[in-house]
Scaffold this motif. Sequence first.
Motif, mmCIF file in Angstrom:
data_model
loop_
_atom_site.group_PDB
_atom_site.id
_atom_site.type_symbol
_atom_site.label_atom_id
_atom_site.label_comp_id
_atom_site.label_asym_id
_atom_site.label_seq_id
_atom_site.Cartn_x
_atom_site.Cartn_y
_atom_site.Cartn_z
ATOM 1 N N GLY A 212 0.796 -1.399 0.204
ATOM 2 C CA GLY A 212 0.030 -0.169 0.129
ATOM 3 C C GLY A 212 0.919 1.256 -0.183
ATOM 4 N N ASP A 213 0.158 2.353 -0.089
ATOM 5 C CA ASP A 213 0.881 3.785 -0.071
ATOM 6 C C ASP A 213 1.227 4.186 1.548
ATOM 7 O OD1 ASP A 213 1.520 6.184 -1.498
ATOM 8 O OD2 ASP A 213 0.002 6.890 -0.240
ATOM 9 N N PHE A 214 2.432 4.625 1.882
ATOM 10 C CA PHE A 214 2.572 5.059 2.983
ATOM 11 C C PHE A 214 1.842 6.131 3.389
ATOM 12 C CE2 PHE A 214 4.862 7.372 5.930
ATOM 13 C CZ PHE A 214 5.280 6.437 7.214
ATOM 14 N N GLU A 215 1.823 7.214 2.610
ATOM 15 C CA GLU A 215 1.073 8.524 3.070
ATOM 16 C C GLU A 215 -0.340 8.434 3.275
ATOM 17 O OE1 GLU A 215 2.810 11.260 3.639
ATOM 18 O OE2 GLU A 215 4.566 10.524 3.279
ATOM 19 N N GLU A 216 -0.993 7.386 2.473
ATOM 20 C CA GLU A 216 -2.177 7.277 2.645
ATOM 21 C C GLU A 216 -2.618 6.310 4.092
ATOM 22 O OE1 GLU A 216 -5.969 4.925 0.558
ATOM 23 O OE2 GLU A 216 -4.416 5.644 -0.741
ATOM 24 N N ALA A 217 -1.684 5.525 4.107
ATOM 25 C CA ALA A 217 -1.952 4.686 5.535
ATOM 26 C C ALA A 217 -1.656 5.519 6.673
ATOM 27 C CB ALA A 217 -1.054 3.468 5.531
ATOM 28 N N LEU A 218 -0.764 6.597 6.514
ATOM 29 C CA LEU A 218 -0.371 7.293 7.640
ATOM 30 C C LEU A 218 -1.709 8.335 8.039
ATOM 31 C CD1 LEU A 218 1.780 8.222 9.828
ATOM 32 C CD2 LEU A 218 2.500 9.858 8.000
ATOM 33 N N CYS A 219 -2.223 8.613 6.852
ATOM 34 C CA CYS A 219 -3.465 9.517 7.171
ATOM 35 C C CYS A 219 -4.418 8.957 7.860
ATOM 36 C CB CYS A 219 -4.108 10.150 5.816
ATOM 37 S SG CYS A 219 -3.010 11.240 4.920
ATOM 38 N N VAL A 220 -4.673 7.511 7.443
ATOM 39 C CA VAL A 220 -5.482 6.684 8.224
ATOM 40 C C VAL A 220 -4.943 6.457 9.634
ATOM 41 C CG1 VAL A 220 -6.414 4.228 8.200
ATOM 42 C CG2 VAL A 220 -6.546 5.499 6.097
ATOM 43 N N ALA A 221 -3.937 6.348 9.902
ATOM 44 C CA ALA A 221 -3.514 5.948 11.174
ATOM 45 C C ALA A 221 -3.720 7.161 11.998
ATOM 46 C CB ALA A 221 -1.971 5.675 11.191
ATOM 47 N N ASN A 222 -3.678 8.561 11.552
ATOM 48 C CA ASN A 222 -3.469 9.717 12.189
ATOM 49 C C ASN A 222 -5.192 9.890 12.577
ATOM 50 O OD1 ASN A 222 -0.976 10.386 12.372
ATOM 51 N ND2 ASN A 222 -0.755 11.449 10.359
ATOM 52 N N LEU A 223 -5.977 9.659 11.726
ATOM 53 C CA LEU A 223 -7.388 9.686 12.193
ATOM 54 C C LEU A 223 -7.507 8.654 13.311
ATOM 55 C CD1 LEU A 223 -10.143 10.867 11.578
ATOM 56 C CD2 LEU A 223 -10.244 8.872 9.712
ATOM 57 N N CYS A 224 -7.174 7.409 13.062
ATOM 58 C CA CYS A 224 -7.321 6.462 13.916
ATOM 59 C C CYS A 224 -6.784 6.983 15.585
ATOM 60 C CB CYS A 224 -6.743 5.166 13.811
ATOM 61 S SG CYS A 224 -7.879 4.320 12.386
ATOM 62 N N PHE A 225 -5.563 7.678 15.505
ATOM 63 C CA PHE A 225 -5.053 8.153 16.401
ATOM 64 C C PHE A 225 -6.181 9.016 17.405
ATOM 65 C CE2 PHE A 225 -3.148 11.907 18.495
ATOM 66 C CZ PHE A 225 -2.794 11.095 19.941
ATOM 67 N N VAL A 226 -6.582 10.087 16.601
ATOM 68 C CA VAL A 226 -7.535 10.807 17.054
ATOM 69 C C VAL A 226 -8.641 10.099 17.772
ATOM 70 C CG1 VAL A 226 -9.192 12.861 16.760
ATOM 71 C CG2 VAL A 226 -6.943 12.831 15.633
ATOM 72 N N GLN A 227 -9.113 9.229 16.996
ATOM 73 C CA GLN A 227 -10.341 8.517 17.477
ATOM 74 C C GLN A 227 -10.148 7.512 18.947
ATOM 75 O OE1 GLN A 227 -11.371 6.313 13.774
ATOM 76 N NE2 GLN A 227 -12.737 7.770 13.225
ATOM 77 N N VAL B 35 -3.704 2.988 21.597
ATOM 78 C CA VAL B 35 -3.526 3.737 20.216
ATOM 79 C C VAL B 35 -2.918 2.681 19.243
ATOM 80 C CG1 VAL B 35 -1.953 5.428 19.065
ATOM 81 C CG2 VAL B 35 -3.051 5.911 21.202
ATOM 82 N N TRP B 36 -2.006 1.697 19.700
ATOM 83 C CA TRP B 36 -1.346 0.931 18.741
ATOM 84 C C TRP B 36 -2.619 -0.120 18.268
ATOM 85 C CZ3 TRP B 36 3.181 -0.344 16.518
ATOM 86 C CH2 TRP B 36 3.297 -1.498 15.714
ATOM 87 N N LYS B 37 -3.470 -0.689 18.785
ATOM 88 C CA LYS B 37 -4.616 -1.680 18.577
ATOM 89 C C LYS B 37 -5.572 -0.724 17.561
ATOM 90 C CE LYS B 37 -3.240 -5.360 20.541
ATOM 91 N NZ LYS B 37 -2.857 -6.307 19.745
ATOM 92 N N TYR B 38 -5.969 0.289 18.176
ATOM 93 C CA TYR B 38 -6.761 1.179 17.426
ATOM 94 C C TYR B 38 -6.198 1.457 15.837
ATOM 95 C CZ TYR B 38 -11.234 3.883 17.927
ATOM 96 O OH TYR B 38 -12.587 4.097 17.633
ATOM 97 N N VAL B 39 -4.946 2.009 15.993
ATOM 98 C CA VAL B 39 -4.269 2.326 14.728
ATOM 99 C C VAL B 39 -4.263 0.989 13.828
ATOM 100 C CG1 VAL B 39 -2.256 3.036 13.487
ATOM 101 C CG2 VAL B 39 -2.991 4.271 15.358
ATOM 102 N N TRP B 40 -3.923 -0.099 14.317
ATOM 103 C CA TRP B 40 -3.880 -1.267 13.497
ATOM 104 C C TRP B 40 -4.952 -1.983 13.079
ATOM 105 C CZ3 TRP B 40 0.492 -3.241 11.596
ATOM 106 C CH2 TRP B 40 0.447 -4.648 10.927
ATOM 107 N N TRP B 41 -6.036 -1.645 13.867
ATOM 108 C CA TRP B 41 -7.405 -2.043 13.321
ATOM 109 C C TRP B 41 -7.736 -1.262 12.310
ATOM 110 C CZ3 TRP B 41 -9.073 -2.671 19.053
ATOM 111 C CH2 TRP B 41 -8.574 -3.841 19.730
ATOM 112 N N GLY B 42 -7.657 0.150 12.487
ATOM 113 C CA GLY B 42 -8.073 0.889 11.443
ATOM 114 C C GLY B 42 -7.224 0.722 9.928
ATOM 115 N N LEU B 43 -5.944 0.357 10.038
ATOM 116 C CA LEU B 43 -5.369 0.127 8.940
ATOM 117 C C LEU B 43 -5.583 -1.074 8.307
ATOM 118 C CD1 LEU B 43 -1.736 0.972 10.151
ATOM 119 C CD2 LEU B 43 -3.101 2.303 8.290
ATOM 120 N N LEU B 44 -6.049 -2.175 9.023
ATOM 121 C CA LEU B 44 -6.777 -3.329 8.558
ATOM 122 C C LEU B 44 -8.271 -3.252 7.964
ATOM 123 C CD1 LEU B 44 -5.656 -6.226 11.313
ATOM 124 C CD2 LEU B 44 -4.897 -5.885 9.074
ATOM 125 N N ASP B 45 -8.727 -2.366 8.372
ATOM 126 C CA ASP B 45 -10.145 -2.147 7.969
ATOM 127 C C ASP B 45 -10.003 -1.353 6.478
ATOM 128 O OD1 ASP B 45 -13.216 -1.807 7.946
ATOM 129 O OD2 ASP B 45 -13.060 -0.167 8.897
#
Length: 72
Positions: free
Chosen positions: A31-46, A62-72
Amino acid sequence: MNTKENIQEAYEGLSLMIRAAVNKFIRLYGGDFEEALCVANLCFVQAYNTYDPNKAKLTTWVWKYVWWGLLD
């Protein structure tokens, strides 16, 4: 209640961990790093907004939330 300063301070402390989660995800699944980083940052806030210190450490949550968000 979470203030802007608190979330900013937490992000500064966890940003390397968030990037590490994104790097690991990209290595495993591609996948694309920048796109995944955007998703991860949104997941961090959530994750930050739903964090309960009685259930887990902030880093774990945060790790679990970010990881689950990236998998989704």
